[in-house]
Design an enzyme around this catalytic site. Structure first.
Site, PDB file in Angstrom:
ATOM      1  N   ASP A 324     -14.436 -14.859   1.354  1.00 13.25           N
ATOM      2  CA  ASP A 324     -13.647 -13.663   1.094  1.00 13.25           C
ATOM      3  C   ASP A 324     -12.354 -13.730   1.896  1.00 13.25           C
ATOM      4  O   ASP A 324     -12.372 -13.968   3.109  1.00 13.25           O
ATOM      5  CB  ASP A 324     -14.444 -12.404   1.478  1.00 13.25           C
ATOM      6  CG  ASP A 324     -13.762 -11.142   0.991  1.00 13.25           C
ATOM      7  OD1 ASP A 324     -12.938 -10.588   1.734  1.00 13.25           O
ATOM      8  OD2 ASP A 324     -14.047 -10.700  -0.134  1.00 13.25           O
ATOM      9  N   ASN A 332      -0.799  -8.565  -1.138  1.00 10.87           N
ATOM     10  CA  ASN A 332      -0.348  -7.922  -2.368  1.00 10.87           C
ATOM     11  C   ASN A 332       0.698  -6.848  -2.086  1.00 10.87           C
ATOM     12  O   ASN A 332       1.694  -6.725  -2.803  1.00 10.87           O
ATOM     13  CB  ASN A 332      -1.532  -7.309  -3.112  1.00 10.87           C
ATOM     14  CG  ASN A 332      -2.396  -8.355  -3.791  1.00 10.87           C
ATOM     15  OD1 ASN A 332      -1.904  -9.404  -4.195  1.00 10.87           O
ATOM     16  ND2 ASN A 332      -3.684  -8.093  -3.902  1.00 10.87           N
ATOM     17  N   ASP A 341      -1.591 -13.301  -6.857  1.00  9.74           N
ATOM     18  CA  ASP A 341      -2.324 -14.070  -7.863  1.00  9.74           C
ATOM     19  C   ASP A 341      -2.084 -15.566  -7.695  1.00  9.74           C
ATOM     20  O   ASP A 341      -2.981 -16.390  -7.914  1.00  9.74           O
ATOM     21  CB  ASP A 341      -1.901 -13.632  -9.265  1.00  9.74           C
ATOM     22  CG  ASP A 341      -2.478 -12.281  -9.645  1.00  9.74           C
ATOM     23  OD1 ASP A 341      -2.056 -11.737 -10.675  1.00  9.74           O
ATOM     24  OD2 ASP A 341      -3.369 -11.787  -8.926  1.00  9.74           O
ATOM     25  N   GLU A 366     -10.740 -11.002  -4.485  1.00  6.17           N
ATOM     26  CA  GLU A 366     -10.449 -12.138  -3.618  1.00  6.17           C
ATOM     27  C   GLU A 366     -11.728 -12.795  -3.107  1.00  6.17           C
ATOM     28  O   GLU A 366     -11.736 -13.420  -2.049  1.00  6.17           O
ATOM     29  CB  GLU A 366      -9.575 -11.699  -2.438  1.00  6.17           C
ATOM     30  CG  GLU A 366     -10.205 -10.672  -1.489  1.00  6.17           C
ATOM     31  CD  GLU A 366      -9.897  -9.224  -1.904  1.00  6.17           C
ATOM     32  OE1 GLU A 366      -9.539  -9.032  -3.081  1.00  6.17           O
ATOM     33  OE2 GLU A 366     -10.007  -8.335  -1.062  1.00  6.17           O
TER      34      GLU A 366
END
Length: 463
Positions: A324, A332, A341, A366
């Site tokens: 993770d 972001n 992305d 993620e």
């Protein structure tokens, strides 16, 4: 000093003196004395192989750990079967060669999923074996931790299971052995891996002739024999061989299954065109693939898991690594979702290249997953740490911006018992790894938390 001496008559030789091999009488599974009085363990088998391939005779002198070290301090022609290096021991020992790797971990009492805060903080009481490398390591790196020393592993683990101590430091294989053989594999969890080190054979300081003899003798042991010994003792006390009929039966069943499948498939697709077959194959690929990263999705991973289970050999276990990204929302928010992305796509490309045997998948957001066969706990630890380090050292360059990310990893090794693997569910593995991943995040992120259990079909709160 209370010792146990045992000579291996199978390899007695008139040309060489008896080599005396000193070690602990209670360091399971490396060396110990069971009820029948015959020493057993990984290092016992190693030195018996040494005697066999060098046509020499050996005698084991097994004692409490601190007594085995005191015996080596007396000097003479004697060998310590295997121990870790420390500055204190280098004063009276010369190390011969690394034999096997081991790692030491901090084990804490499992409290229904609660994470301990600063288990190695000043004033905390941690159990160790007196004179052990673990005791030296804590004194060297965590001097403010209070050590409660026990003379033998037996008393250390008994105190832990009886509730006298809530934390201890021991090597992973020893901890697994004691907790599993006592029927309490989940009573304590590995909170933190403190070190990974090789086990060395050693001789008294300055005995160069014996040092040379032992080094050359170890080189005479075939690599296949060393692998057999390691596989025999890793994570379990027993080794089971395949029945002679098993492989032919599996081959026969697979052949019959293949013939049946081909016959049915030909009947089904007889009237279909090549274009229709390609279209159906493409649709199946879309259904099992994450559209952004082109990794497997959850459905594809479930399919792969179902196919992998019956293929595992007796020398393999099921390993799952849950990855993770740390603080990915900040990426972001700072650089935009398009750049975020791109980070996910680059990470997916890295996992595709890294995973040689197994499958990588994106579970969502993620969060990524690797499902693979593994030889043992050490192999999965090495793989998970390799991934963590590679990602932490990678710089993602997008539009003039340098982006760095870290990951928290939870990894778990399933049972190597065939009947238990047949009942294994992917959800149970993912939930167990997910708990370990959250332990890694609660411990500061950019870390790996790993466990080995005889059963992962246990509620999350108990792992």
């Amino acid at each position: 000093m209370s010792t146990f001496a045992w000579a291996d008559d199978a390899y007695l030789s008139e040309e060489k003196d008896i080599l005396v091999i000193a070690h602990s009488s209670e360091w399971k599974p490396y060396s110990y004395i069971p009820g029948n009085g015959q020493p057993k363990g990984l290092l016992i088998d190693f030195w018996q192989a040494y005697a066999k391939y060098n046509h020499t005779s050996i005698q084991f002198m097994l004692a409490d750990w601190s007594d085995s070290l005191a015996y080596m301090k007396e000097g003479g022609d004697r060998i310590h079967a295997g121990l870790l290096k420390s500055a204190e021991r280098e004063a009276y020992l010369d190390y011969v060669a690394p034999i096997f790797n081991t790692n030491g971990s901090l084990y804490v009492e499992n409290q229904s999923g609660q994470v301990s805060k600063d288990p190695l903080a000043a004033g905390k009481v941690v159990g160790v074996v007196d004179g052990s490398y673990e005791s030296w390591f804590l004194a060297e790196h965590y001097p403010d931790v209070e050590q409660r020393r026990f003379r033998r592993n037996e008393t250390l683990f008994s105190a832990a299971l009886d509730g006298e101590i809530s934390a201890l430091v021991a090597d992973t294989q020893t901890a697994n052995f004691y907790f599993l053989t006592q029927g309490k594999p989940l009573a304590f969890v590995a909170e933190q891996i403190l070190y990974t080190r090789p086990i060395y054979a050693a001789v008294p300081k300055g005995n160069q002739a014996l040092l040379k003899e032992v080094r050359e003798g170890i080189d005479n042991i075939p690599a296949a024999e060393l692998l057999r010994i390691k596989q025999k003792w890793v994570n379990t006390e027993r080794v089971e061989a395949y029945p002679a009929w098993l492989i032919p039966s599996i081959v026969l069943v697979m052949l019959l299954g293949a013939v049946t499948y081909i016959f049915i498939l030909k009947r089904m697709v007889y009237k279909r065109t090549v274009a229709l077959r390609r279209a159906n194959a493409r649709l199946r690929e879309f259904a099992n693939t994450d559209p952004l990263t082109q990794l497997l999705n959850r459905r594809g991973l479930e399919t792969y898991f179902t196919r992998l289970k019956p293929k595992l050999s007796r020398q393999q276990e099921m390993g799952l690594i849950l990855i993770d990204l740390d603080h990915f929302k900040q990426v972001n928010d700072t650089y935009g979702h398009m750049q975020g992305d791109k980070v996910l796509v680059h990470l997916a490309s890295y996992l595709k290249r890294f995973v040689k045997k197994g499958a990588a998948a994106r579970l969502g957001g993620e969060e990524f997953c690797i499902l693979c066969p593994t030889q043992d706990l050490d192999a999965l630890i090495e793989m998970a740490n390799h991934i963590r380090c590679d990602i932490a050292e990678t710089v993602f360059e997008f539009g003039g911006a340098d982006i760095r990310v870290t990951v928290s990893i939870g990894a778990i090794v399933s049972s190597d018992v065939v009947e238990e693997i047949k009942q294994l569910e992917l959800d149970a593995l993912i939930h167990a790894a997910d708990l370990l991943m959250y332990r890694a995040k609660d411990s500061g992120r950019n870390q790996v938390m790993l466990a080995s259990s005889q059963s992962v079909n246990t509620p999350i709160a108990e792992i």
